[in-house]
Design a protein around this motif. Structure first.
Motif, PDB file in Angstrom:
ATOM      1  N   LEU A  45     -16.956  26.044 -18.614  1.00  0.00           N
ATOM      2  CA  LEU A  45     -16.149  26.355 -17.394  1.00  0.00           C
ATOM      3  C   LEU A  45     -14.693  26.410 -17.528  1.00  0.00           C
ATOM      4  O   LEU A  45     -13.854  27.165 -17.290  1.00  0.00           O
ATOM      5  CB  LEU A  45     -16.605  25.512 -16.236  1.00  0.00           C
ATOM      6  N   PRO A  46     -14.191  25.188 -18.255  1.00  0.00           N
ATOM      7  CA  PRO A  46     -12.762  25.027 -18.269  1.00  0.00           C
ATOM      8  C   PRO A  46     -12.281  26.053 -19.381  1.00  0.00           C
ATOM      9  O   PRO A  46     -10.978  26.448 -19.296  1.00  0.00           O
ATOM     10  CB  PRO A  46     -12.394  23.615 -19.118  1.00  0.00           C
ATOM     11  N   HIS A  47     -13.025  26.222 -20.332  1.00  0.00           N
ATOM     12  CA  HIS A  47     -12.786  27.283 -21.299  1.00  0.00           C
ATOM     13  C   HIS A  47     -12.413  28.826 -20.728  1.00  0.00           C
ATOM     14  O   HIS A  47     -11.499  29.465 -20.779  1.00  0.00           O
ATOM     15  CB  HIS A  47     -13.864  27.500 -22.486  1.00  0.00           C
ATOM     16  N   LEU A  48     -13.474  29.015 -19.765  1.00  0.00           N
ATOM     17  CA  LEU A  48     -13.437  30.435 -19.194  1.00  0.00           C
ATOM     18  C   LEU A  48     -12.308  30.515 -18.144  1.00  0.00           C
ATOM     19  O   LEU A  48     -11.454  31.380 -17.716  1.00  0.00           O
ATOM     20  CB  LEU A  48     -14.631  30.793 -18.263  1.00  0.00           C
ATOM     21  N   ARG A  49     -11.979  29.162 -17.564  1.00  0.00           N
ATOM     22  CA  ARG A  49     -10.867  29.028 -16.606  1.00  0.00           C
ATOM     23  C   ARG A  49      -9.465  29.508 -17.408  1.00  0.00           C
ATOM     24  O   ARG A  49      -8.738  30.192 -16.755  1.00  0.00           O
ATOM     25  CB  ARG A  49     -10.876  27.685 -15.917  1.00  0.00           C
ATOM     26  N   SER A  50      -9.394  28.906 -18.396  1.00  0.00           N
ATOM     27  CA  SER A  50      -8.186  29.315 -19.533  1.00  0.00           C
ATOM     28  C   SER A  50      -8.194  30.814 -19.780  1.00  0.00           C
ATOM     29  O   SER A  50      -7.398  31.552 -19.740  1.00  0.00           O
ATOM     30  CB  SER A  50      -8.318  28.437 -20.667  1.00  0.00           C
ATOM     31  N   VAL A  51      -9.427  31.505 -20.379  1.00  0.00           N
ATOM     32  CA  VAL A  51      -9.454  32.813 -20.672  1.00  0.00           C
ATOM     33  C   VAL A  51      -9.026  33.550 -19.749  1.00  0.00           C
ATOM     34  O   VAL A  51      -8.494  34.805 -19.701  1.00  0.00           O
ATOM     35  CB  VAL A  51     -10.829  33.105 -21.338  1.00  0.00           C
ATOM     36  N   PHE A  52     -10.074  33.660 -18.345  1.00  0.00           N
ATOM     37  CA  PHE A  52      -9.414  34.614 -17.408  1.00  0.00           C
ATOM     38  C   PHE A  52      -8.380  34.077 -16.381  1.00  0.00           C
ATOM     39  O   PHE A  52      -8.515  34.696 -15.384  1.00  0.00           O
ATOM     40  CB  PHE A  52     -11.124  34.948 -16.698  1.00  0.00           C
ATOM     41  N   ASP A  53      -7.925  33.069 -16.551  1.00  0.00           N
ATOM     42  CA  ASP A  53      -6.630  32.536 -15.487  1.00  0.00           C
ATOM     43  C   ASP A  53      -7.439  32.242 -14.294  1.00  0.00           C
ATOM     44  O   ASP A  53      -6.857  32.881 -13.116  1.00  0.00           O
ATOM     45  CB  ASP A  53      -5.676  33.292 -15.861  1.00  0.00           C
ATOM     46  N   LEU A  54      -8.500  31.556 -14.274  1.00  0.00           N
ATOM     47  CA  LEU A  54      -9.221  31.337 -12.833  1.00  0.00           C
ATOM     48  C   LEU A  54      -8.707  30.234 -11.868  1.00  0.00           C
ATOM     49  O   LEU A  54      -8.030  29.095 -12.566  1.00  0.00           O
ATOM     50  CB  LEU A  54     -10.785  31.166 -13.038  1.00  0.00           C
ATOM     51  N   SER A  55      -8.702  30.365 -10.813  1.00  0.00           N
ATOM     52  CA  SER A  55      -8.578  29.084  -9.890  1.00  0.00           C
ATOM     53  C   SER A  55     -10.032  28.338  -9.800  1.00  0.00           C
ATOM     54  O   SER A  55     -10.906  28.643 -10.275  1.00  0.00           O
ATOM     55  CB  SER A  55      -8.386  29.663  -8.288  1.00  0.00           C
ATOM     56  N   TYR A  56      -9.728  27.194  -9.377  1.00  0.00           N
ATOM     57  CA  TYR A  56     -10.926  26.349  -9.196  1.00  0.00           C
ATOM     58  C   TYR A  56     -11.963  26.871  -8.364  1.00  0.00           C
ATOM     59  O   TYR A  56     -13.276  26.652  -8.887  1.00  0.00           O
ATOM     60  CB  TYR A  56     -10.479  24.795  -8.584  1.00  0.00           C
ATOM     61  N   THR A  57     -11.748  27.605  -7.426  1.00  0.00           N
ATOM     62  CA  THR A  57     -12.820  28.338  -6.624  1.00  0.00           C
ATOM     63  C   THR A  57     -13.385  29.147  -7.434  1.00  0.00           C
ATOM     64  O   THR A  57     -14.789  29.244  -7.474  1.00  0.00           O
ATOM     65  CB  THR A  57     -12.170  28.928  -5.361  1.00  0.00           C
ATOM     66  N   GLN A  58     -12.691  30.099  -8.236  1.00  0.00           N
ATOM     67  CA  GLN A  58     -13.316  30.914  -9.401  1.00  0.00           C
ATOM     68  C   GLN A  58     -14.024  30.334 -10.317  1.00  0.00           C
ATOM     69  O   GLN A  58     -15.312  30.899 -10.775  1.00  0.00           O
ATOM     70  CB  GLN A  58     -12.195  32.024  -9.727  1.00  0.00           C
ATOM     71  N   THR A  59     -13.602  28.996 -10.670  1.00  0.00           N
ATOM     72  CA  THR A  59     -14.433  28.595 -11.801  1.00  0.00           C
ATOM     73  C   THR A  59     -15.517  28.151 -11.460  1.00  0.00           C
ATOM     74  O   THR A  59     -16.773  28.134 -12.102  1.00  0.00           O
ATOM     75  CB  THR A  59     -13.279  27.296 -12.236  1.00  0.00           C
TER      76      THR A  59
END
Length: 448
Positions: free
Chosen positions: A47-61
């Motif tokens: 999840l933190p990896h995808l948050r960085s890759v796709f530039d996600l908000s906490y809600t999207q994560t």
């Protein structure tokens, strides 16, 4: 009102001898608990990896994890119907193959890369795990002496925790440790090229997972699993019409207990890396934080081994109450403290969470008799509570990540309520069931 659910663990053949005859089967099933725990917790580093890759908000994560747990709600009843059609052992193999297919699909999602395809593949993996869960948990509860059901399920679930303990190290090394976002300091902005390169770091670990699942599927397919016998077969539809699940208080309050507990467990695990990486907490890189996540899951493993032993002398309800109080206290410390104290208090909640799922499950199906299967299925469906981790993501976006853990603290209070009152084996309209407190006893003729 009964609903199709838990695995109909029957065969029509005579039951197999004494309890020790099931040792080999339980050992093999423990490997399944290990694998689905391992794969589920890879998400905590993913999840933190995808948050960085796709530039996600906490809600999207947290939506990623919500999709994962929605699969439990969607797949539970179809899983039970599949088990009825093809049998217990073949269903286990199918579940492993579904998980392997989803893992291979994750390699495709990383190659594209695609946030949408990632969600679909994680949903497929979770459907496979749901199929395994619907069958394996009731199996462990009914195989062996009924008075030690809660202790036995805690013991096997400890292998699940062993998988969850090792997964963060696997993910930290092969995902976070091989990516720019995982090794950079908090707040670092990645270029588009760096994000693309980071996305590809998921290919190798999920390839290894797919191979392991295929090997385990072959082993399960060839292993002579013992039949549970006629004593564990489903009671006829006509007889079940004379019973109602909703008259059993321990189940009625147990379903929301599982649902709410999953919100707490998944929220802590999924937001752990982001939380301890903050400058005012531990100021770690995501890779370093992923390694500390191992201690959270190690606490769950140790707690389940200890819980299995303690429940030989102490009632399950009393131990559940004590652990829920401990969890509430450390979550308050997490919310209002700073620095290493806040980090270690969040790690410590793993110890207190350890016995909650298996103990609630065993207490929830206590005394259900011919409705044990239906009750088991409802409890498995309640795992979908993990999908509401998105609520904590929303709270984190609005009020800050640290304050969002007040939601976790509130969840612990419901578990305390269940331990003190909701878990009592009382059938509405009748006298309380004659069951020794803390012992999830079921007549062998009624066990599902």
């Amino acid at each position: 009102m009964p609903v199709p659910s838990g695995a109909p663990i029957n065969s029509g053949s005579p039951s197999v001898g004494p309890a020790q005859s099931y040792t080999a089967a339980l050992t093999l099933l423990a490997s399944l608990f290990f694998m689905w725990g391992f794969i589920t917790v890879i998400n905590n580093t993913l999840l933190p990896h995808l948050r960085s890759v796709f530039d996600l908000s906490y809600t999207q994560t947290t939506l990623i994890e919500s999709v994962w747990f929605i699969a439990y709600f969607v797949a539970s009843i179809p899983s039970a119907k599949l088990i009825e059609r093809i049998g217990y052992q073949k269903a286990l193999v199918v579940g492993l193959l579904i998980m392997a297919a989803g893992s291979l699909g994750m390699m495709l999602a990383a190659s594209l890369p695609s946030y949408g395809v990632t969600l679909v593949m994680l949903f497929i993996i979770a459907c496979g795990i749901s199929l395994l869960q619907v069958a394996a948990n009731p199996y462990v509860v009914v195989v062996g002496a009924p008075e030690t059901a809660s202790s036995r399920l805690n013991l096997v679930q400890a292998m699940n925790s062993a998988g969850t303990m090792l997964a963060p190290m696997f993910g930290a090394y092969l995902i976070l440790g091989r990516s720019k976002g995982g090794t950079a300091e908090a707040g670092t902005v990645l270029t588009q090229a760096e994000r693309l390169a980071d996305a590809h770091s998921v290919i190798l670990p999920y390839g290894l997972v797919a191979v392991a699942l295929l090997v385990l599927a072959v082993i399960i397919a060839r292993f002579p699993l013992p039949a549970m016998g006629a004593a564990s077969s489903r009671v006829s539809r006509e007889e079940r019409k004379n019973h109602s699940l909703w008259r059993h208080r321990n189940l009625v309050w147990g379903v929301p207990a599982i649902f709410i507990y999953l919100i707490a467990e998944i929220g802590v695990a999924n937001l752990f890396v982001n939380f301890v990486s903050q400058p005012d907490i531990a100021n770690l890189t995501h890779e370093q934080a992923g390694n500390y996540l191992t201690f959270l899951w190690a606490g769950m493993m140790v707690g389940r081994f200890l819980g299995a032993a303690i429940m030989q002398r102490v009632s399950a309800e009393a131990l559940l109450a004590a652990f829920s109080i401990g969890a509430f206290i450390v979550m308050l410390v997490t919310v209002f403290a700073h620095g290493p104290v806040a980090m270690w208090s969040l790690i410590l909640v793993g110890l207190f969470h350890s016995i909650m799922f298996p103990t609630i499950f065993a207490l929830g199906i206590r005394g259900l008799g011919p409705l044990t299967e239906e009750g088991s299925g409802l409890l498995i469906m309640a795992i979908a509570g993990g999908a509401l981790v998105i609520v904590q993501g929303w709270l984190a976006d609005l009020y800050g990540l640290q304050m969002s853990f007040l939601l976790t603290a509130a969840c612990e209070l419901y578990i305390l309520f269940y331990a003190l009152w909701g878990a009592k084996p009382f059938v509405s309209g009748d006298a309380p069931a004659a069951v020794e407190p803390g012992r999830p006893e079921m007549a062998s003729s009624d066990a599902a």
